[in-house]
Design an enzyme around this catalytic site. Sequence first.
Site, PDB file in Angstrom:
ATOM      1  N   LYS A 126      66.887  76.374 -26.569  1.00  0.00           N
ATOM      2  CA  LYS A 126      67.168  75.230 -27.439  1.00  0.00           C
ATOM      3  C   LYS A 126      65.777  74.555 -27.750  1.00  0.00           C
ATOM      4  O   LYS A 126      64.712  74.846 -26.961  1.00  0.00           O
ATOM      5  CB  LYS A 126      68.126  73.990 -26.542  1.00  0.00           C
ATOM      6  CG  LYS A 126      68.431  73.164 -27.159  1.00  0.00           C
ATOM      7  CD  LYS A 126      70.010  73.783 -27.735  1.00  0.00           C
ATOM      8  CE  LYS A 126      70.771  72.693 -28.845  1.00  0.00           C
ATOM      9  NZ  LYS A 126      72.136  73.225 -29.068  1.00  0.00           N
ATOM     10  N   ASP A 166      71.797  71.691 -34.944  1.00  0.00           N
ATOM     11  CA  ASP A 166      72.450  71.063 -34.089  1.00  0.00           C
ATOM     12  C   ASP A 166      72.327  69.388 -34.444  1.00  0.00           C
ATOM     13  O   ASP A 166      72.387  69.449 -35.649  1.00  0.00           O
ATOM     14  CB  ASP A 166      71.771  70.983 -32.500  1.00  0.00           C
ATOM     15  CG  ASP A 166      72.306  70.612 -31.403  1.00  0.00           C
ATOM     16  OD1 ASP A 166      73.277  71.193 -30.995  1.00  0.00           O
ATOM     17  OD2 ASP A 166      72.205  69.339 -30.963  1.00  0.00           O
TER      18      ASP A 166
END
Length: 444
Positions: A126, A166
């Site tokens: 991430k 995201d």
Amino acid sequence: MSYVDEVIQYAIEKNPAQPEFHQAVKEVLESLRVVIEADEEKYRKEALLERMVTPERQILFRVPWVDDKGQTHVNNGFRVQFNSAIGPYKGGLRFHPSVNLGIIKFLGFEQVFKNSLTGLPIGGGKGGCDFDPKGKSDHEIMVFCQSFMTELYRHIGADTDVPAGDIGVGGREIGYLFGQYKRIRDCYEGVLTGKGLTYGGSLARTEATGYGLLYFTDEMLKSNGIDIAGKTAVVSGAGNVAIYAIEKAIELGAKPVTCSDSTGWVYDPDGIDVAALKEIKEVKRARLTEYKNYRPNSEYHEGRGVWTVKCDIALPCATQNELNLDDAKALVANGVIAVAEGANMPTTLEATEYLQANGVLFAPGKASNAGGVATSALEMSQNSERLSWSFEEVDAKLKNIMVNIFHNLDDAAKQYCLEGNYVAGANIAGFLKVANAMEAQGIV
Ligand code: NDP
Ligand code: 2IT
């Protein structure tokens, strides 16, 4: 002390002031207790859990950029490459002022188990930045993305680490990031997913997380003898996940009546008008206050409050810890049947326990929102074979993946005598595959 408790303590001590990361580690390790305690000495000797809670690599970098008035700004960029046991690091990039290392680590840790659950060969990672895209011009977004990629490019690649979107990162940002990567590397490869359809993107990736959430929810309800048609749903968020969750909920015959952004929320008793929502959020990039202009019968409220609306199904699709114990109590008092997470860790640990204790079907995000990353993996496959599949083909694969995820975690929960505990089922099923791959590859 049990090995699980030792490692929870270890993660807290080694990662001070990262409460979201501690929360994610606790949730996962607590539900692995039954698995670990069956073979505790072996796992302790190979330090498997310490290795699992420690990212393989953490990259922190400066992102300088110049705004339209000539002012220079500096933001903090992150990429956490958490675990590559089952495939290249895979996971989104978040641009939001709240981003810090602990938040990126919680998201990366969750991603490892989520990606394992998809059944596809993707490891977990991430990244993101504490940059606030709100109120920025297209030009500012472009120069920011170019600066971010000017550092990130050296750490990623189609077979190494493949970022995606995201919060705050959608098609526009992915386009700018891809363009800069290609320019620096002089290489046209599937280094990012969520790309535009004219340059290697997959049909149905935009819709995938929201659609997948509903495919999962539908299967979970069905397996408990409940029909989704006719059910009222409350949804939080008004971004990529929320919009396509609302769209698919309507298609399946449910009635979503709320959505929200960071300033307020909408209640539309006739059901959310998804075309209006798309225009407000995807085209105008405006606030939800505008919704009333399209639907005079609807209500707009400042602040938070969607969980106070009576519903059968609750779908938190905005951000972490947006559904707390008081919200869970309100949902239960109003007779909620199921809560399925579209966001990552939107429900606090206390709220999750309360919902489960009160017989609510609870789907953890790492399972129910896995459709996004699963379709990203399908985009990687299409890029590798230099072909594009039809919308129907990708959507059918997505549906199949979500149905399989539900049954895998349902079976895992049953196998460990935790029937109906989908949190434990997801963590156990996700863990076993990664643990097996790590053990097979030695101490690396
Ligand atoms: P978007 O940026 O498209 O939308 C986010 C939405 O949530 C916006 O409506 C935003 O409101 C709201 N929101 C964000 N932060 C906050 C906050 N701190 N408080 C209140 N509201 C907030 O993001 P996505 O829809 O892509 O992501 C939503 C969630 O889903 C995240 O948890 C993400 O990690 C998760 N997720 C996303 C996937 C994807 O494919 N995109 C895949 C799997 C999970 P505002 O615009 O006012 O900030
Ligand atoms: O949280 C997530 O799974 C995502 N933001 C999607 C990640 C991806 O690589 O598609």
